[in-house]
Scaffold this active site. Structure first.
Site, short mmCIF file in Angstrom:
data_model
loop_
_atom_site.label_atom_id
_atom_site.label_comp_id
_atom_site.label_asym_id
_atom_site.label_seq_id
_atom_site.Cartn_x
_atom_site.Cartn_y
_atom_site.Cartn_z
N CYS A 96 -3.80 -0.81 -2.04
CA CYS A 96 -4.05 0.61 -2.27
C CYS A 96 -5.03 0.78 -3.44
O CYS A 96 -4.78 0.30 -4.55
CB CYS A 96 -2.72 1.28 -2.60
SG CYS A 96 -2.85 3.02 -2.97
N CYS B 185 -11.24 3.53 -0.89
CA CYS B 185 -9.97 4.04 -0.37
C CYS B 185 -9.71 3.28 0.93
O CYS B 185 -10.64 3.01 1.69
CB CYS B 185 -10.06 5.54 -0.09
SG CYS B 185 -8.61 6.20 0.76
N HIS C 163 -8.67 4.04 3.73
CA HIS C 163 -8.98 4.66 5.03
C HIS C 163 -10.47 4.75 5.33
O HIS C 163 -10.86 4.91 6.49
CB HIS C 163 -8.39 6.08 5.07
CG HIS C 163 -6.90 6.12 5.10
ND1 HIS C 163 -6.11 5.56 4.13
CD2 HIS C 163 -6.05 6.67 6.01
CE1 HIS C 163 -4.84 5.76 4.44
NE2 HIS C 163 -4.77 6.42 5.57
N GLU D 116 -5.97 9.46 9.80
CA GLU D 116 -4.61 9.30 10.34
C GLU D 116 -4.39 10.14 11.58
O GLU D 116 -3.53 9.84 12.40
CB GLU D 116 -3.57 9.59 9.25
CG GLU D 116 -3.65 8.55 8.16
CD GLU D 116 -2.36 8.29 7.42
OE1 GLU D 116 -1.31 8.85 7.79
OE2 GLU D 116 -2.41 7.51 6.45
N ASP E 59 0.86 -1.18 0.00
CA ASP E 59 0.00 0.00 0.00
C ASP E 59 0.90 1.23 0.00
O ASP E 59 2.09 1.13 0.30
CB ASP E 59 -0.89 0.00 1.26
CG ASP E 59 -1.77 1.24 1.34
OD1 ASP E 59 -2.50 1.51 0.37
OD2 ASP E 59 -1.70 1.98 2.34
N SER E 60 0.31 2.38 -0.27
CA SER E 60 1.07 3.63 -0.24
C SER E 60 1.52 3.97 1.19
O SER E 60 2.40 4.82 1.35
CB SER E 60 0.19 4.76 -0.78
OG SER E 60 -1.02 4.82 -0.04
N1 DGL Z 1 -4.02 4.00 0.14
C1 DGL Z 1 -4.62 5.06 -0.64
C2 DGL Z 1 -5.86 4.53 -1.39
O1 DGL Z 1 -6.46 3.56 -0.99
C3 DGL Z 1 -5.00 6.26 0.22
C4 DGL Z 1 -3.81 7.06 0.69
C5 DGL Z 1 -3.03 7.70 -0.43
O2 DGL Z 1 -3.51 8.68 -1.04
O3 DGL Z 1 -1.95 7.20 -0.72
O4 DGL Z 1 -6.21 5.07 -2.40
#
Ligand code: DGL
Length: 275
Positions: free
Chosen positions: A73, A185, A187, A152, A10-11
């Site tokens: 991600c 997403c 989050h 976060e 993931d990012s």
């Molecule tokens: N993990 C990213 C997503 O699910 C969210 C956070 C980011 O912008 O990197 O799109």
């Protein structure tokens, strides 16, 4: 091969919401996770950059010999699946297709709404995947960039700032035809209650991470690759920056503590090879 881990990237740390669903669905699997915390967020970046980063993350995870890789991600799944399939010698499962498949099923003659980062929404990956399965479904979408930092920061569904942000982003999507909303997403599952409450009981909530865990289970079962272990699987995490913050914030995404978090130096994940 069945004893090899599932690789997840993931990012940053949001992908742990997908790991949480994998743990629920496949508790005996070992998981190796890479969070690109040095380069997060991906959601405001261009396709070219997201593709490069996603392939680098996946190649790092590949060094741990996974039997399958999950692109947890949404932004990477929306922008880089083709390149990931081309670059990797193991199966890769993204989160967009499973989430889109659930939305296509739930549209039921009405509309569905997709929430995601700016890049995910601009890519139109969700509407494209939903329409491929259900051409009749009306699909609306909204980028909700503020929700990631709010999560976060530790704000939850009860927080008035979260509720204001949810109302601001979702008000244009609300209506009598809305059947389902996709949490597109990593989050957003943490704000599920605020979103569900604002939209009302008639709107189904699709958690792409949950749908992905079901797809991973099916895929491993079909390939005869489910872990034979009866023990709880392990989670090993690698991050490209600030393992202490990752450890601290991770408990919000997972029901368990993440003890093994290792910092990875850039030369271990930034490759000279461009996709
Ligand atoms: N993990 C990213 C997503 O699910 C969210 C956070 C980011 O912008 O990197 O799109």
């Amino acid at each position: 091969m069945s004893t090899q881990p599932i690789g997840v990237f993931d990012s940053g740390l949001g992908g742990l919401s997908v790991v949480r669903q994998l743990r629920r669905e496949l508790p005996n699997e070992n998981i190796v996770y890479f969070g690109d915390t040095a380069r997060v967020p991906y959601g405001s970046k261009s396709k070219r950059t997201v593709v490069t980063f996603a392939v680098e993350c996946a190649r790092f995870v590949l060094q741990h010999d996974p039997k399958l890789i999950v692109a947890a991600c949404n932004t990477a799944s929306a922008l880089a699946m083709e390149e990931l399939h081309a670059a990797l010698p193991v199966p890769v499962v993204g989160v967009v297709e499973p989430g889109a498949a659930a939305a296509a099923r739930l549209a039921d003659g009405g509309s569905v709404a997709v929430l995601g980062t700016e890049a995910t929404i601009a890519s139109r990956a969700y509407p494209t995947a939903i329409h491929a399965l259900n051409p009749q479904a009306a699909v609306d979408a909204a980028a909700c960039p503020l929700l990631v930092p709010l999560v976060e920061e530790g704000r939850d569904s009860a927080d008035p700032i979260v509720q204001l942000a949810v109302r601001t982003y979702l008000e244009p999507l609300r209506g009598p035809k809305l059947r389902a909303v996709v949490l597109g997403c990593t989050h957003y599952p943490l704000l599920r209650e605020a979103i569900a409450e604002f939209l009302g009981a008639g709107v189904a909530i699709v958690d792409s991470g949950r749908e992905t865990a079901l797809v991973v289970h099916e895929r491993l079962a079909a390939d005869g690759l489910l872990s034979p272990s009866r023990e709880q699987g392990s989670i090993r995490c690698y991050v490209s920056d600030n393992p202490a913050r990752f450890r601290r914030v991770s408990s919000r995404f997972l029901d368990e503590d993440v003890n093994e978090v290792e910092l990875v130096e850039p030369e271990r994940y930034i490759s000279a090879l461009q996709p």
